[in-house]
Design an enzyme around this catalytic site. Sequence first.
Site, PDB file in Angstrom:
ATOM      1  N   GLY A 116      40.866  49.206  35.869  1.00 48.47           N
ATOM      2  CA  GLY A 116      41.840  48.238  36.334  1.00 48.47           C
ATOM      3  C   GLY A 116      41.787  47.994  37.830  1.00 48.47           C
ATOM      4  N   HIS A 117      42.582  47.019  38.261  1.00 50.59           N
ATOM      5  CA  HIS A 117      42.609  46.602  39.667  1.00 50.59           C
ATOM      6  C   HIS A 117      44.010  46.821  40.220  1.00 50.59           C
ATOM      7  CE1 HIS A 117      42.285  44.008  43.208  1.00 50.59           C
ATOM      8  NE2 HIS A 117      40.976  44.032  43.014  1.00 50.59           N
ATOM      9  N   PRO A 118      44.126  47.279  41.466  1.00 49.83           N
ATOM     10  CA  PRO A 118      45.459  47.567  42.005  1.00 49.83           C
ATOM     11  C   PRO A 118      46.333  46.351  42.244  1.00 49.83           C
ATOM     12  CG  PRO A 118      43.802  47.858  43.699  1.00 49.83           C
ATOM     13  CD  PRO A 118      43.068  47.665  42.415  1.00 49.83           C
TER      14      PRO A 118
END
Length: 417
Positions: free
Chosen positions: A233-235
């Site tokens: 995932g991406h922050p």
Amino acid sequence: MSEQTKPMPLSGYTILDLSVMTAGPVGTMLLGDLGADVIKVEEPAHGDLARDLGNQFVNGESVQFMSQNRNKRSLRLDLKSPAGKAVFLRMAKTADVIVENFRPGTVDRLGIGYEAVRAINPQIIYASASAFGQSGPLAAWPANDPIVQAVAGLMDMTGEADGLPVRLGAPLPDFGAAAMMALGITTALLHRERTGIGQRIDTSLLAAALFSTIPRDGETIRSGKAPSRLGSGHPTMVPYRNYEGADGKYFFAACFTEKFWTNLCRVLGRIDLLTDERFINNTQRTANRHLLDAILEDAFVKQPADYWVKTLSEADVPCAAVQDYHTALTTDPQIKHTGAVLHFDHPVAGPMTNIANPLTLHGTPVELRRPPPVLGQHSEEVLREYGFSANEIDALMSNGVVKGSRLKDVAVTQPAE
């Protein structure tokens, strides 16, 4: 594959390459691909450390070494001996570039550092690549790529949310430093062409690793918190991660604009999500990522991964199957189309492959002119080119200052183009 037959961007420039392992050798390989004459100066007994690393060897030749040393010639030279130092400095008088990636201070102790070379060749470009830089509290630490990953914070931000820190699957700090060093050398050569002035260049794996974290730096300093581990995932962007299809295979979907998010919702038949206050914009989707991911996971598990890759791509949603590295190198149609995997014949290892130079120059394309050299393969050839007489070469060889290779009495043939 053949000897250089036409001018290339770096034709006529000579690089004395003292570097070992990965960052330095990959950087000089990039320059060799562009036409520079890269002479790999290696320790006589075993050569570059990479020649003995790992457990993948073909007829005694290291696969790791061969992956990062094409378009070079090998000279086995004892730099710790006074005679070896004299040979190197004699070559350095007319060289354009010297590259090293030893621990800081090593080349100075050997008497072949920047100041020693500049005294006899003021126009020299002298490039150093180290783990942490030439000075500072960590400069002398023993280190390699994963040690730098740990220090730079890369390892801490990589891995599953409930898991441990994870080493990156590829040595990206090494390759970042290699690219920065190659850029620095070409820039310094251009500057010298304009001004006649040489200079010293310094880069490090740490600097390259930190540079590669952009834009995590701004997010981290602004928030006052380290990035959380989020798996794939991406922050700051959601949805933006791997999802599992009905067949247990994974694909990556990346909705980094509202357009892509809208297209995804339409494909799924979930237009209602576009007006749901919890997901109304990326900020809200990021705050409610677990709720949204649960909805998407339930939808994606109804069809195989390949179905979603095809359907989402046709709907203009960025996505791709998560394929293993072997598949990527051997069967992926786009990778095949770009010619990213080179095939060549090695004089000892036989048929081998390399990853191609990622730079495409349409007017002066890169060339695979030489396979990775066998240790000491070009020792006598190089010394002759630098004006050493037959008697001098015989004396250096008999004293062990210079050594040849196991190919000395074997004709090295190149495959036809």
